[in-house]
Enzyme design. Structure first.
Site, PDB file in Angstrom:
ATOM      1  N   CYS A   1      57.317  16.378  62.154  1.00 47.78           N
ATOM      2  CA  CYS A   1      57.648  15.415  63.215  1.00 47.78           C
ATOM      3  C   CYS A   1      56.742  14.191  63.126  1.00 47.78           C
ATOM      4  CB  CYS A   1      57.496  16.066  64.588  1.00 47.78           C
ATOM      5  SG  CYS A   1      58.592  17.461  64.880  1.00 47.78           S
TER       6      CYS A   1
ATOM      7  N   ASP B   1      20.053  -5.864  62.447  1.00 48.88           N
ATOM      8  CA  ASP B   1      20.435  -4.654  61.715  1.00 48.88           C
ATOM      9  C   ASP B   1      21.930  -4.609  61.421  1.00 48.88           C
ATOM     10  OD1 ASP B   1      17.821  -3.588  61.759  1.00 48.88           O
ATOM     11  OD2 ASP B   1      18.119  -2.885  63.808  1.00 48.88           O
TER      12      ASP B   1
ATOM     13  N   ASP C   1      19.086  -0.872  65.785  1.00 57.51           N
ATOM     14  CA  ASP C   1      19.383  -1.165  67.191  1.00 57.51           C
ATOM     15  C   ASP C   1      19.440  -2.652  67.500  1.00 57.51           C
ATOM     16  OD1 ASP C   1      16.699  -1.794  66.964  1.00 57.51           O
ATOM     17  OD2 ASP C   1      16.193  -1.058  68.959  1.00 57.51           O
TER      18      ASP C   1
ATOM     19  N   ASP D   1      15.729   1.632  60.557  1.00 54.44           N
ATOM     20  CA  ASP D   1      14.958   0.480  60.998  1.00 54.44           C
ATOM     21  C   ASP D   1      13.752   1.034  61.756  1.00 54.44           C
ATOM     22  OD1 ASP D   1      14.358  -2.273  61.861  1.00 54.44           O
ATOM     23  OD2 ASP D   1      14.995  -1.535  63.823  1.00 54.44           O
TER      24      ASP D   1
ATOM     25  N   CYS E   1      55.588  19.656  65.063  1.00 57.25           N
ATOM     26  CA  CYS E   1      54.920  20.038  63.822  1.00 57.25           C
ATOM     27  C   CYS E   1      54.574  18.799  63.001  1.00 57.25           C
ATOM     28  CB  CYS E   1      55.791  20.983  62.997  1.00 57.25           C
ATOM     29  SG  CYS E   1      57.315  20.220  62.405  1.00 57.25           S
TER      30      CYS E   1
END
Length: 761
Positions: A26, A641, A637, A431, A23
C-alpha cells in the site's frame, strides 16, 4: 525517500494523513500515485504513522497542490486529509475490539472439533451449520478485505487484503462446492474453519498491531499532554494589575504571565519576578529540578515547584520550544531511513510474486497428484501466510520508538537518516567552549605592559567587548562593572574571524585577540611572553590588548594581556570515557591556544586535539577525518560551529547554544550534558540493531513460510495465525526499545538503589 529527477532544493513541504493502508505494498502504491502529480519532486509514505510527506515545486499554489494530492490518494483507493500546524500531534483512536470478539464467537464452534479431538472427543457441527457460522465472518466481518483488495485490483496492484480475500474465498468456495456436491452422500471434509479462522486471526493480528503501534507514539502523546490549556495573564486596568485566566492561544509575546507553585508553565518566558525550581524532565531529560531566578528563561510545559513566578512571554504557539520539539520528533518518526529503500524494492513486487507462487502451487499439485482439492488448500496456505505487513512495519516502528525514547531522555533526532548514520560513528569531534567546558569563562588575570595599569587595560578591553556577545566579552564586562570602571564608547567595531575584534576607542584603534593576531601584527610580547606561557600551561586562554599605531602590519604596541579560565564540565570526563568504551575515538577542536587546549585534553583523557583552529578550519578538519575513512560526528553549540556541523556525517548540537547550530545539526541535545553524545550513539546503535532484527525476521518468515505452504506442510489455519503473529512480533520487537535509558539516568537509578535506606522518623 522516493524521488523524481526534479530538484527539490526550494520545495514546499506538504503532509497528508493517509487512511486505509495495510501493508508495504500500500505504501508503494500511495507513493507512486503521489509522484504522478505534476509538480511533485519527492514523496515518502510511512506505514506506521500513516503519514505522507510530499515535496512540491513552489511555483504551484499550496492549496491547489494539496487538493491534487488528496485526489490522487483517493483515486488510488485510500482516504487522505491534509495535516496542518494547527493540529499537531493528531493521533488515531484505539482500534475497536468488537469485530475481533464477534468473529471469534462465530469461529470458535468451527475450530472446536480440532481442539476436542485432542481430548478424545469426536464432535462436528453439521455442514449447513458450518456454512451459517462461516458466512457472517467471510462476508460481514471480512468484507474489509474484499473492499480493500478490490481497490488494489482497480489500481493495478496488490496488497495484503487481496491475499487474504483470495485465500479465504478459495477455502470458503471449495467448502460450499463440496457441501452441495455431497449433500446426499454424507458430510464431506469441509474447510469453513480455515476461512473463518484465518479472517479471525488476521483481525486479531491487526488489532494487536494497532494497539502496539499506538504505544510507539507514546512520546508524542506525552509531549502533547504538556500543553496547558489556559494561562494567567496580568492585565493593567487603571494602573492596577489583575490576573485574568485566558486560553493559552490568546497569549501574546510580551504578555506577563503568572505561574503559581505546582502549576505547569504555559509559555516560553523570561522570569521578571520570583525564584523557584522548575521540573523540565519531559522536555530536557534532566531528572532533577533546575533552580530559576530573575532573568532566567523557562520553557512552556515545565512544572513550577515551590515559588510564585511572573514571566514575560517570549514565544507562543508554534514557536515555543515544546512545539518545536514535537515537530522535530514527528518529523523524525514520519521520515524513512535509507535502509527502507531495500524494503520498498521488495514490496513493489511482493504481492505479484506471491500470487505467482500460489498459482504454481495450485497447478503443480494438480499435475503431480491429480488431487485438486489438496492443491486448492495448499495454494490458500501460500496466500494467507505471505505477510507484506511485517516488511513494511519493521523499520518505521523501530524509528518511532527509538526517536521517542531518545526525546524523553533529552535527545532530539531530527530525521531518520541521522539516526541511521549515527550508529556507525567512529570519531566524535568536540568543540571545547560551551560543549566540554561550562562556556562561562571568568577573567582570572590581567597583566599590563610597561607604562600601563591594570585598570587601563581592563577599561579599554571592556570598551572593545561592549560590541561582542562572546562569553569572554561577558567576563570582561562583568569584571569592569565589579571594579566600578567607567567604560568609554567604541566605534567602528569589526570582528576578526578566529582572531578577535577591533574598534576605535577614544581616538585609538585597538584590537583584542589571540596569539595568532599578535603574531600577524608582528607585535613582540616582550616580558609578558613568559607570563603568557605560564598561564597557557595552566589551561588559561590568553587574549592580547593591542594598540595599532598604523594600518600596516608591524606598527602596533602591546598594552597588556588578559587571561580567562573556563571550568571543565563535571560530566565531560565521563562522557569521553563512555565514548571510548563504545569504541569511538574523540578529538577536540578549539580556537584557543595549544597550552589551554592541551590542559583540557589531558584533564579529559583525550589523546587528540587541534588548537588555534579557525571556524572555517573546523569544517576542514572534519572533512579530512572523513576522507581518512572515519564516520564523524561533530558536537558544537555556537554559530561558528555550524559549518563543521554541516560538514560532519552527523551534526550534534547543544540546545544551550545557538539556534543556528541546532538548525544545522541532525541531532540536538536538550541539555548541556556531553554524556548525551554517547547516549545518542548508543540509542542509534540499538535502534539500528532493532531494525535489522525486525527485517531479518520479516524476510526469514516469508522466505521459510511460503515454501513450506507451497509444499503442503502448513495448514491454512496455522498459516493465517503465523501471518497475524508476524506483524505483531515485528512491532513487539520495536517496543523493546522503550526499555532503553540514558547513561545519566541509569547511573542515578543505580546510586539510589545502592544508597543505604534511611531510618524511619
Amino acid at each position: 525517500m522516493k524521488t523524481t529527477p526534479q530538484a527539490a532544493d526550494t520545495a514546499v513541504g506538504i503532509e497528508l494523513q493517509v487512511g486505509g493502508m495495510t501493508c508495504a505494498s500500500c505504501v508503494a502504491r500511495v507513493e507512486k500515485a503521489l509522484l504522478k502529480v505534476p509538480g511533485v519532486s519527492a514523496a515518502s509514505v510511512n506505514l506506521a504513522t500513516e503519514r505522507a510527506t510530499v515535496d512540491a515545486t513552489p511555483s504551484i499554489q499550496k492549496a491547489a497542490m494539496t487538493a491534487a494530492l488528496l485526489a490522487a490518494v483517493e483515486k488510488a483507493g485510500y482516504t487522505a486529509t491534509a495535516v496542518t500546524t494547527a493540529t499537531p500531534g493528531t493521533e488515531s483512536p484505539p482500534p475497536p475490539w468488537w469485530p475481533v470478539a464477534l468473529s471469534a464467537a462465530f469461529t470458535l464452534p468451527l475450530v472446536a472439533p480440532m481442539l476436542l479431538a485432542g481430548l478424545g472427543i469426536a464432535w462436528m457441527p453439521g455442514g449447513w451449520v458450518q456454512l451459517a457460522l462461516a458466512a457472517p465472518v467471510q462476508f460481514g466481518l471480512g468484507w474489509r478485505f474484499y473492499r480493500e483488495g478490490w481497490k488494489a485490483v482497480r489500481a493495478g496492484t496488490g496488497n495484503m487484503d487481496l491475499l487474504v480475500a483470495l485465500g479465504t474465498s478459495a477455502a470458503f468456495g471449495l467448502s460450499v462446492y463440496l457441501l452441495l456436491r455431497h449433500a446426499d452422500h454424507g458430510m464431506p471434509h469441509l474447510y469453513f474453519e480455515a476461512s473463518a479462522a484465518v479472517i479471525t486471526l488476521v483481525l486479531l493480528g491487526k488489532w494487536l498491531e494497532g494497539r502496539a503501534k499506538r504505544q510507539t507514539t507514546d512520546a508524542i502523546r506525552a509531549l502533547n499532554a504538556l500543553r496547558p490549556a489556559t494561562a494567567r495573564v496580568l492585565r493593567s486596568e487603571a494602573g492596577v494589575d489583575t490576573e485574568v485566566e485566558v486560553p493559552v492561544g490568546q497569549v501574546r509575546v510580551g504578555d506577563r504571565v503568572v505561574v503559581r507553585p505546582g502549576e505547569r508553565i504555559a509559555v516560553d518566558g523570561q522570569i521578571l519576578d520570583g525564584r523557584s525550581h522548575v521540573d523540565e524532565s519531559l522536555i530536557t531529560g534532566e531528572s532533577m529540578p533546575v533552580a530559576k531566578a530573575v532573568g532566567d528563561r523557562v520553557t512552556g510545559g515545565a512544572i513550577n515547584a515551590e515559588g510564585l513566578l511572573t514571566l514575560k512571554t517570549v514565544a507562543i504557539g508554534a514557536e515555543t520550544t515544546l512545539a518545536r520539539i514535537i515537530r522535530m520528533v514527528e518529523s523524525a518518526q514520519a521520515a524513512k531511513a535509507p535502509i527502507q529503500r531495500i524494503v520498498d524494492r521488495v514490496s513493489a513486487v511482493f504481492v505479484p510474486v506471491v500470487l505467482g507462487v500460489a498459482l504454481i502451487t495450485l497447478v503443480g499439485w494438480v499435475l503431480a497428484t491429480g488431487h485438486w482439492e489438496q492443491a486448492v488448500i495448499n495454494a490458500v496456505s501460500v496466500l494467507v501466510i505471505a505477510c507484506p505487513c511485517a516488511l513494511g512495519l519493521a523499520t518505521p516502528t523501530a524509528i518511532m520508538v527509538g526517536t521517542g525514547v531518545a526525546a524523553r531522555q533529552g535527545i532530539l533526532i531530527k530525521d531518520a537518516q541521522a539516526l541511521e548514520v549515527a550508529h556507525a560513528v567512529t570519531t566524535v569531534a568536540f568543540d571545547k567552549t560551551g560543549t566540554l567546558t561550562e562556556g562561562r569563562p571568568s577573567l582570572v588575570a590581567i597583566h599590563p605592559a610597561p607604562g600601563q595599569t591594570r585598570d587601563d587595560v581592563l577599561r579599554l578591553a571592556a570598551a572593545l567587548q561592549q560590541t561582542s556577545d562572546h562569553p569572554l566579552a561577558h567576563a570582561v564586562l562583568d569584571q569592569a562593572r565589579a571594579n566600578g570602571l567607567a567604560v568609554p564608547e567604541a566605534r567602528d567595531a569589526s570582528a576578526l574571524p578566529g582572531r578577535g575584534l577591533e574598534a576605535t576607542v577614544a581616538g585609538q584603534v585597538l584590537a583584542l585577540g589571540s596569539s595568532r593576531l599578535l603574531h600577524e601584527l608582528g607585535v613582540d610580547a616582550g616580558a609578558l611572553a613568559i607570563e603568557a606561557d605560564r598561564l597557557q600551561t595552566q589551561g588559561r586562554t590568553v587574549s592580547w590588548l593591542i594598540r595599532k599605531t598604523s594600518t600596516d602590519s608591524g606598527h602596533a604596541d602591546l598594552l597588556g594581556l588578559l587571561a580567562f579560565g573556563d571550568a571543565v564540565k563535571p560530566s565531560a570526563r565521563a562522557a569521553v570515557a563512555r565514548l571510548h568504551e563504545l569504541g569511538v575515538k574523540t578529538v577536540m577542536l578549539t580556537g584557543d591556544n595549544r597550552g589551554s587546549a592541551e590542559a583540557v585534553a589531558r584533564e579529559l583523557g583525550m589523546q587528540d586535539f587541534r588548537a588555534e583552529v579557525l571556524p572555517a578550519d573546523k569544517a576542514a578538519v572534519v572533512q579530512a577525518l572523513r576522507a581518512s575513512g572515519e564516520v564523524v560526528a561533530m558536537i558544537g553549540d555556537g554559530i561558528n560551529d555550524a559549518p563543521a556541523l554541516a560538514a560532519a556525517d552527523v551534526g550534534i548540537a547543544m540546545s544551550t547554544g545557538t539556534d543556528v547550530a541546532m538548525e544545522t545539526a541532525g541531532i540536538t541535545l536538550m541539555r548541556g550534558d556531553p554524556r548525551l553524545v554517547a547516549d545518542a550513539i548508543d540509542v542509534s546503535r540499538r535502534t539500528y540493531a532493532t531494525i535489522q532484527r525486525g527485517l531479518f525476521w520479516a524476510f526469514a518468515y516469508n522466505v521459510v513460510g511460503i515454501p513450506l505452504a507451497a509444499f503442503g506442510l502448513l495448514n491454512p489455519v496455522i498459516a493465517g495465525g503465523a501471518m497475524a503473529l508476524s506483524s505483531v512480533s515485528v512491532v513487539g520487537n520495536a517496543l523493546l526499545l522503550r526499555r532503553w535509558r540514558a547513561s545519566a539516568e541509569r547511573q542515578a537509578a543505580s546510586a539510589i538503589a545502592e544508597s543505604p535506606p534511611t531510618a524511619a522518623a
